[in-house]
Design a protein around this motif. Structure first.
Motif, PDB file in Angstrom:
ATOM      1  N   UNK A 115      25.903  -0.643   7.125  1.00  0.00           N
ATOM      2  CA  UNK A 115      25.914  -1.663   6.074  1.00  0.00           C
ATOM      3  C   UNK A 115      25.182  -2.927   6.505  1.00  0.00           C
ATOM      4  N   UNK A 116      25.328  -3.297   7.758  1.00  0.00           N
ATOM      5  CA  UNK A 116      24.605  -4.473   8.255  1.00  0.00           C
ATOM      6  C   UNK A 116      23.100  -4.235   8.230  1.00  0.00           C
ATOM      7  N   UNK A 117      22.691  -3.013   8.591  1.00  0.00           N
ATOM      8  CA  UNK A 117      21.271  -2.673   8.588  1.00  0.00           C
ATOM      9  C   UNK A 117      20.729  -2.709   7.159  1.00  0.00           C
ATOM     10  N   UNK A 118      21.477  -2.151   6.230  1.00  0.00           N
ATOM     11  CA  UNK A 118      21.032  -2.104   4.834  1.00  0.00           C
ATOM     12  C   UNK A 118      20.968  -3.524   4.259  1.00  0.00           C
ATOM     13  N   UNK A 119      21.951  -4.369   4.596  1.00  0.00           N
ATOM     14  CA  UNK A 119      21.908  -5.750   4.084  1.00  0.00           C
ATOM     15  C   UNK A 119      20.649  -6.469   4.564  1.00  0.00           C
ATOM     16  N   UNK A 120      20.298  -6.259   5.820  1.00  0.00           N
ATOM     17  CA  UNK A 120      19.074  -6.881   6.335  1.00  0.00           C
ATOM     18  C   UNK A 120      17.831  -6.324   5.653  1.00  0.00           C
ATOM     19  N   UNK A 121      17.834  -5.005   5.369  1.00  0.00           N
ATOM     20  CA  UNK A 121      16.702  -4.389   4.677  1.00  0.00           C
ATOM     21  C   UNK A 121      16.573  -4.937   3.257  1.00  0.00           C
ATOM     22  N   UNK A 122      17.714  -5.187   2.619  1.00  0.00           N
ATOM     23  CA  UNK A 122      17.684  -5.752   1.269  1.00  0.00           C
ATOM     24  C   UNK A 122      17.118  -7.172   1.297  1.00  0.00           C
ATOM     25  N   UNK A 123      17.486  -7.958   2.314  1.00  0.00           N
ATOM     26  CA  UNK A 123      16.966  -9.317   2.418  1.00  0.00           C
ATOM     27  C   UNK A 123      15.445  -9.327   2.597  1.00  0.00           C
ATOM     28  N   UNK A 124      14.937  -8.351   3.309  1.00  0.00           N
ATOM     29  CA  UNK A 124      13.500  -8.300   3.581  1.00  0.00           C
ATOM     30  C   UNK A 124      12.733  -7.464   2.553  1.00  0.00           C
ATOM     31  N   UNK A 125      13.444  -6.902   1.576  1.00  0.00           N
ATOM     32  CA  UNK A 125      12.832  -5.998   0.600  1.00  0.00           C
ATOM     33  C   UNK A 125      11.637  -6.641  -0.103  1.00  0.00           C
ATOM     34  N   UNK A 126      11.808  -7.825  -0.631  1.00  0.00           N
ATOM     35  CA  UNK A 126      10.749  -8.466  -1.401  1.00  0.00           C
ATOM     36  C   UNK A 126       9.545  -8.780  -0.520  1.00  0.00           C
ATOM     37  N   UNK A 127       9.786  -9.189   0.749  1.00  0.00           N
ATOM     38  CA  UNK A 127       8.667  -9.476   1.652  1.00  0.00           C
ATOM     39  C   UNK A 127       7.815  -8.234   1.873  1.00  0.00           C
ATOM     40  N   UNK A 128       8.472  -7.113   2.103  1.00  0.00           N
ATOM     41  CA  UNK A 128       7.723  -5.877   2.347  1.00  0.00           C
ATOM     42  C   UNK A 128       7.082  -5.344   1.069  1.00  0.00           C
ATOM     43  N   UNK A 129       7.686  -5.646  -0.060  1.00  0.00           N
ATOM     44  CA  UNK A 129       7.085  -5.255  -1.335  1.00  0.00           C
ATOM     45  C   UNK A 129       5.769  -5.985  -1.548  1.00  0.00           C
ATOM     46  N   UNK A 130       5.747  -7.271  -1.227  1.00  0.00           N
ATOM     47  CA  UNK A 130       4.545  -8.073  -1.411  1.00  0.00           C
ATOM     48  C   UNK A 130       3.518  -7.841  -0.307  1.00  0.00           C
ATOM     49  N   UNK A 131       3.960  -7.264   0.801  1.00  0.00           N
ATOM     50  CA  UNK A 131       3.082  -7.029   1.948  1.00  0.00           C
ATOM     51  C   UNK A 131       1.923  -6.108   1.588  1.00  0.00           C
ATOM     52  N   UNK A 132       2.201  -5.099   0.753  1.00  0.00           N
ATOM     53  CA  UNK A 132       1.174  -4.161   0.323  1.00  0.00           C
ATOM     54  C   UNK A 132       0.859  -4.342  -1.156  1.00  0.00           C
ATOM     55  N   UNK A 133       0.833  -5.565  -1.599  1.00  0.00           N
ATOM     56  CA  UNK A 133       0.529  -5.839  -3.007  1.00  0.00           C
ATOM     57  C   UNK A 133      -0.965  -5.927  -3.251  1.00  0.00           C
ATOM     58  N   UNK A 134      -1.758  -6.076  -2.180  1.00  0.00           N
ATOM     59  CA  UNK A 134      -3.205  -6.220  -2.318  1.00  0.00           C
ATOM     60  C   UNK A 134      -3.876  -5.313  -1.299  1.00  0.00           C
ATOM     61  N   UNK A 135      -4.430  -4.199  -1.766  1.00  0.00           N
ATOM     62  CA  UNK A 135      -5.070  -3.267  -0.845  1.00  0.00           C
ATOM     63  C   UNK A 135      -5.875  -2.254  -1.640  1.00  0.00           C
ATOM     64  N   UNK A 136      -6.677  -1.485  -0.931  1.00  0.00           N
ATOM     65  CA  UNK A 136      -7.316  -0.297  -1.480  1.00  0.00           C
ATOM     66  C   UNK A 136      -7.242   0.784  -0.414  1.00  0.00           C
ATOM     67  N   UNK A 137      -7.234   2.035  -0.836  1.00  0.00           N
ATOM     68  CA  UNK A 137      -7.188   3.133   0.111  1.00  0.00           C
ATOM     69  C   UNK A 137      -7.759   4.383  -0.550  1.00  0.00           C
ATOM     70  N   UNK A 138      -8.031   5.360   0.264  1.00  0.00           N
ATOM     71  CA  UNK A 138      -8.455   6.660  -0.245  1.00  0.00           C
ATOM     72  C   UNK A 138      -7.252   7.580  -0.296  1.00  0.00           C
ATOM     73  N   UNK A 139      -7.188   8.386  -1.339  1.00  0.00           N
ATOM     74  CA  UNK A 139      -6.024   9.232  -1.555  1.00  0.00           C
ATOM     75  C   UNK A 139      -6.484  10.658  -1.813  1.00  0.00           C
TER      76      UNK A 139
END
Length: 821
Positions: A115-139
Motif C-alpha cells: 500500500x505504501x508503494x502504491x500510494x507513492x506511485x499514485x503521487x507520481x502518476x501525473x508526473x510520469x504521465x506527462x513525461x511521455x506526453x511529447x514524443x515520436x517513435x516507430x511502431x
C-alpha cells in the motif's frame, strides 16, 4: 530535387549495405522459448521482440553494443556484442525473477507494504504521465485472430470460410503494420501508417492498433470493449477499488523493483487483476501482467490479458518497449483467441513537428502503404513470423490470386448464391457477381408481406442492386432499389425505383433519385412498423397504419465537406390520392372495438382530398472537431468530442407543376453522446422549429412527431415511446422536442448481489414536447438493457398537459429492423 532524391537513396543503400544482423533465441532456464521478450540496445533507440518460438533478429550498423533481453516475470540479462557487417548470433537464457522478502517484516494486523508503494506511485502518476506526453517513435504491430472451434451452421446457414480448410483451428485474421506514432501536449496524437499487410487481402489497410494502453491514466478507455473504461491500479482513487499484496522485490541494473499483486475488492466492477511491477524511489511502472474478465464488465470478450514492458531511455525517462494483448471470446458456438504484439522503437523525445502536423487527421495511411513486396517485409520485420503464419500468408495470398480467375469467381458465386428457406423467410438472400463487382440483395418475406386495412394482405418483392464501377475507388458505388407490392383486398399494384450514386475521393458525394407510384404513411418518416401493425390489426383491431397513395418523384444531393460540414439539398413532388379501408378482417372480433378510418382522426374528420405538392429543402450539418482516418483515396469519420448541429429549411411551392401547397418551415437542433466513463453514457437530441408561413399545408407536410403505440420500441433518441401518432401534428409557429437517456453501463446494477451476474444494465431517460398555446407532453422511462446482449425493456410513464396518462411497457432487440418497402 532529383539530385537530393538520388543522394538520399544512396545514403539509405549505403547504411543498409553496411548494417549487420544480430539473431538468436530467448529462452528460460529449462530451454522453453520466451514469446514476445524485448531485445533492445541499452540506452539506444533500436529494439525488437522475440517471436512465439523465442527467435529474434535485429539489424544494426557495425559497432559495439550492450544488448538487453527482458521479459515480464524474468530477470533481465545484458550481453556485450561486437558487430561487423557479418551476422552474429547471441543467445539469452533468462531466469525467473527471484523476489526477495527477507528484508520485509510484517507484523500481525499491520498494513501490507504494497500500500505504501502504491500510494507513492499514485503521487507520481501525473508526473510520469506527462513525461511521455511529447514524443515520436516507430511502431511495429502484428495482429492475429485464430479460431479454436466453430459450429457447422449459424442461423440456418452453413459456416464456410471459403478457404478450402475444413479444420476447426484456423487463422481468421493476420496483419502487420509499421507506423510512426507521435504525441504532443496536451492530448494530440497522430499515427502515420508507413506499410501495412493483411493476409489474403492485398487491397486492405488492416486494423492497426499501436496506441499505448497508458496505465498512468486514471481511466483506461477501450472502445468496443466497455464504454465505461477500466480503473487503473494506480489511479487517484485506486485504493477504493483494489487490494494489494507485496510479492517481494528484485534488483535490475541497480534499480529495485517491487512486485505487487493487484486484487479487485469487488466483482463486477471495471477492474484489473494480476501483477504490476513498480520501481523503488522513482515509483515508475517497470512492467505489468494484468487481466480483464467477464466479471470486469467487458461487453463482448471473455478475457483480455495485457502485458507491458518498460525500460530506461535515459537517466530521467523510461519508455515502453513492447505491449502484448491476448483477447479470447466464446459466442454462439464460435471459440476464438488472438494476440496483438506491438514493438516500440526509435523514440525521439524532442521531436520537431511541422506546423499544423497535428490536425483533424489522426490516422493516415501513406500512398502505397499496402503495396509493399514480400522482400520488403522480410527485411523490415522486427518480429519473425511463425511457421503457421508463413503458411497462412502463402495459402491466402495464393487463394487471392486464384480468386481473380474468372472461372474461380464463377464457381465461388455458385457456391455463395444458393437459396435457402431461412434466407427467403427471415434473413434475406444475397446473390453476388464478383466478375462484374455487383451484389443483389433480396429482402426476406418477413419484411415484404404484411396486413393492413387498406390493402388487406400486402405482398411484394424488394431488394438492392449494388455495383462498384471502379475496383480501385471504394467511394464510387451505384445502388438501385426496386420495390413492387400488391394489395389483395383493394387490388392496387404499386411500384417504385430508387437509386443513388456515390462518388468523390476523400470527401464523398451522393446523388439520389426515386420515382414511381407507391403508398406512404401520412408521416413520411414512417414511424409505424408494418410487421407490428400486422399483429396489432389482426389481434386487437388497432389499425395504426394510415396510408395514402401517390405518384412521386424525388431528387437529392449530399456532399461532405472538410472539418465536419455536410450539406444536403433536394426537391420532391407528390400527386397524393386518398385510399380507404377495404377490409375489416381480423383474427378476433371485439364487440366494443372496430377499425378506425384510414386517415389520422386527430387531424381530419374526412378523407384527405387529392392534391399535388412540390417542395424543396436544404440542410447543413456541422460537427466541430471531426476526426478522420485518411486513406490514399478517401477519408473515414471517427466522430468528435463536440456535439453535432444541424439546420434545415423546407419550402412548399405553389402553382408550379400544379402544386397546391404553400408554406415555409425551419428546424434546427443539437445532439451528442457524452461519455462519463465510470458514470455511464448520456445521450441527447434537442430540436426546435416552426412554420414561417402556412398558407396551404397538406397533412403530410405538417410537422409530425414520431409516436409509438406498439409493444416494440422505436428509435429512442428520435421518437416518443407512447405518444399517439398524430395527436400533436401541427403547422404552428414554434415547436420544441427533446430526447435524453442515460446508459449506466453496469453502474448501480453491479452492486446488487446475484443480479449483477446477469450483466444487465440500467437505463433511464425522458422525452418532452412543447407547442404553441402552452401545450406540452412528456415521458419518463426506466429500463434494463444488455439482456442476453441484445434485448432491452422499458417502463414508460406519460404526462399529457402535466397529468399522468398511463404506464406502458416497451421492448427492443438490438439490430431489429421493422421497416419494409
Amino acid at each position: 530535387m532529383q539530385k537530393i532524391f538520388l543522394l538520399v537513396a544512396a545514403l539509405i543503400f549505403f547504411s543498409a549495405a553496411y548494417a549487420g544482423t544480430i539473431t538468436g533465441y530467448v529462452r528460460d532456464e529449462k530451454g522453453k522459448p520466451l514469446s514476445y521478450a524485448s531485445v533492445y540496445v541499452k540506452n539506444g533507440r533500436q529494439g525488437t521482440t522475440s517471436g512465439v518460438n523465442g527467435y529474434y533478429q535485429l539489424s544494426l550498423p557495425p559497432g559495439q553494443y550492450i544488448l538487453v533481453a527482458q521479459h515480464v516475470g524474468y530477470a533481465r540479462k545484458e550481453r556485450t556484442v561486437e558487430l561487423s557487417d557479418a551476422a552474429v548470433m547471441v543467445e539469452f537464457v533468462l531466469a525467473l525473477q527471484q523476489s526477495s522478502l527477507a528484508e520485509v517484516v510484517v507484523k500481525a494486523g499491520a498494513e501490507d507494504p504494497a500500500y505504501s508503494i502504491i500510494r507513492n506511485a499514485i503521487k507520481k502518476r501525473k508526473d510520469h504521465l506527462e513525461e511521455l506526453a511529447n514524443f515520436s517513435c516507430e511502431v511495429y504491430t502484428k495482429e492475429q485472430l485464430q479460431l479454436r472451434d466453430f459450429p457447422k451452421k449459424f442461423m440456418g446457414q452453413k459456416v464456410d470460410f471459403e478457404d478450402g480448410d475444413t479444420s476447426k483451428r484456423k487463422i481468421l485474421y493476420l496483419s502487420e503494420t509499421v507506423s510512426k506514432y507521435s504525441r504532443k501536449p496536451p492530448d494530440k496524437d497522430k499515427l502515420e501508417v508507413l506499410s501495412t499487410r493483411v493476409s489474403g487481402n492485398s487491397n486492405s489497410f488492416g486494423l492497426s492498433l499501436p496506441r499505448i494502453i497508458n496505465f498512468y491514466q486514471n481511466n483506461i478507455l477501450a472502445e468496443g470493449i466497455s464504454p465505461r473504461g477500466f480503473i487503473s491500479p494506480i489511479s487517484n482513487n485506486a485504493l477504493s477499488y483494489y487490494r494489494y499484496r507485496f510479492d517481494g522485490s528484485f534488483w535490475e541494473d541497480g534499480v529495485e523493483v517491487n512486485r505487487i499483486q493487484v486484487i479487485p475488492k469487488r466483482k463486477y466492477e471495471p477492474l484489473f487483476s494480476g501483477y504490476i511491477m513498480i520501481t523503488e524511489n522513482s515509483w515508475r511502472i517497470h512492467s505489468l501482467q494484468l487481466e480483464l474478465l467477464k466479471s470486469s464488465q467487458m461487453e463482448i470478450l471473455d478475457t483480455l490479458r495485457i502485458e507491458q514492458l518498460y525500460a530506461p531511455f535515459d537517466n530521467n525517462t523510461w519508455v515502453i518497449r513492447n505491449q502484448v494483448l491476448y483477447p479470447a471470446i466464446k459466442m454462439f458456438g464460435f471459440d476464438a483467441t488472438g494476440s496483438s504484439v506491438t514493438v516500440y522503437s526509435k523514440f525521439n523525445l524532442e521531436p520537431d513537428f511541422a506546423p499544423k502536423y497535428f490536425n483533424n487527421t489522426v490516422m493516415k495511411y501513406h500512398e502505397g502503404s499496402n503495396k509493399k513486396t514480400v522482400d520488403y517485409w522480410d527485411s523490415i520485420r522486427p518480429l519473425p513470423l511463425q511457421p503457421e503464419e508463413i503458411l497462412d500468408y502463402r495459402r491466402k495470398d495464393s487463394l487471392e490470386q486464384a480468386r481473380k480467375d474468372p472461372r474461380y469467381l464463377d464457381s465461388l458465386d455458385r457456391l455463395r448464391n444458393r437459396i435457402s428457406i431461412t434466407g427467403l423467410l427471415l434473413t434475406g438472400e444475397t446473390i453476388s457477381r464478383q466478375k462484374k463487382r455487383t451484389i443483389i440483395g433480396i429482402n426476406p418475406l418477413i419484411r415484404t408481406v404484411s396486413f393492413n386495412t387498406v390493402e388487406g394482405l400486402s405482398a411484394g418483392l424488394s431488394g438492392t442492386w449494388t455495383k462498384r464501377p471502379d475496383s480501385n475507388n471504394v467511394n464510387k458505388v451505384l445502388v438501385l432499389q426496386p420495390a413492387i407490392r400488391y394489395g389483395f383486398s383493394n387490388g392496387h399494384l404499386n411500384a417504385k425505383l430508387s437509386g443513388s450514386y456515390s462518388f468523390g475521393n476523400k470527401y464523398p458525394s451522393v446523388f439520389s433519385v426515386s420515382a414511381g407510384k407507391y403508398v406512404f404513411q401520412f408521416n413520411n418518416d414512417a414511424p409505424v412498423g408494418p410487421l407490428m401493425n400486422t399483429f396489432s390489426s389482426l389481434l386487437r383491431e388497432n389499425n395504426h397504419l394510415k396510408l395514402y397513395e401517390a405518384w412521386f418523384g424525388k431528387l437529392g444531393f449530399r456532399k461532405e465537406l472538410n472539418n465536419g460540414f455536410r450539406v444536403s439539398a433536394g426537391i420532391a413532388f407528390q400527386d397524393r390520392m386518398p385510399v380507404a379501408n377495404s377490409t375489416d378482417y381480423s383474427w378476433r372480433n371485439y364487440k366494443d372495438r372496430s377499425y378506425t378510418p384510414n386517415y389520422p382522426t386527430d387531424l381530419l374528420t374526412a378523407p384527405m382530398e387529392r392534391h399535388q405538392a412540390l417542395s424543396w429543402n436544404i440542410g447543413l450539418n456541422w460537427k466541430p472537431g471531426q476526426r478522420y482516418v485518411e486513406f490514399p483515396d478517401r477519408k473515414m469519420n471517427l466522430g468528435s468530442k463536440y456535439p453535432e448541429f444541424h439546420i434545415g429549411l423546407t419550402n412548399g411551392v405553389r402553382g408550379l407543376f400544379g402544386s397546391d401547397v404553400d408554406y415555409l418551415k425551419w428546424e434546427t437542433g443539437i445532439r451528442d453522446d457524452l461519455n462519463f466513463k465510470l458514470g455511464g453514457m448520456f445521450q441527447y437530441n434537442f430540436q426546435v422549429g416552426g412554420f414561417l408561413s402556412d398558407n396551404s399545408v397538406g397533412v403530410p407536410d405538417l410537422k409530425h412527431f414520431n409516436g409509438n403505440r406498439m409493444l416494440l420500441a422505436t428509435p429512442y433518441l428520435n421518437s416518443f415511446q407512447a405518444l399517439p401518432y398524430y395527436r400533436y401534428s401541427n403547422s404552428g409557429g414554434f415547436w420544441a422536442e427533446g430526447h435524453a437517456e442515460h446508459h449506466f453501463n453496469g453502474m448501480l446494477t453491479n452492486k446488487i448481489p446475484g443480479f449483477r451476474q446477469l450483466n444487465w444494465f440500467l437505463v433511464g431517460g425522458a422525452n418532452a414536447l412543447w407547442l404553441d398555446g402552452n401545450r406540452h407532453y412528456g415521458e419518463v422511462f426506466i429500463g434494463l438493457e444488455n439482456i442476453l446482449k441484445v434485448f432491452r425493456t422499458d417502463v414508460v410513464w406519460t404526462f399529457d398537459q402535466g397529468r399522468i396518462r398511463g404506464a406502458f411497457v416497451r421492448l427492443s432487440l438490438r439490430g431489429l429492423l421493422d421497416g419494409a418497402d
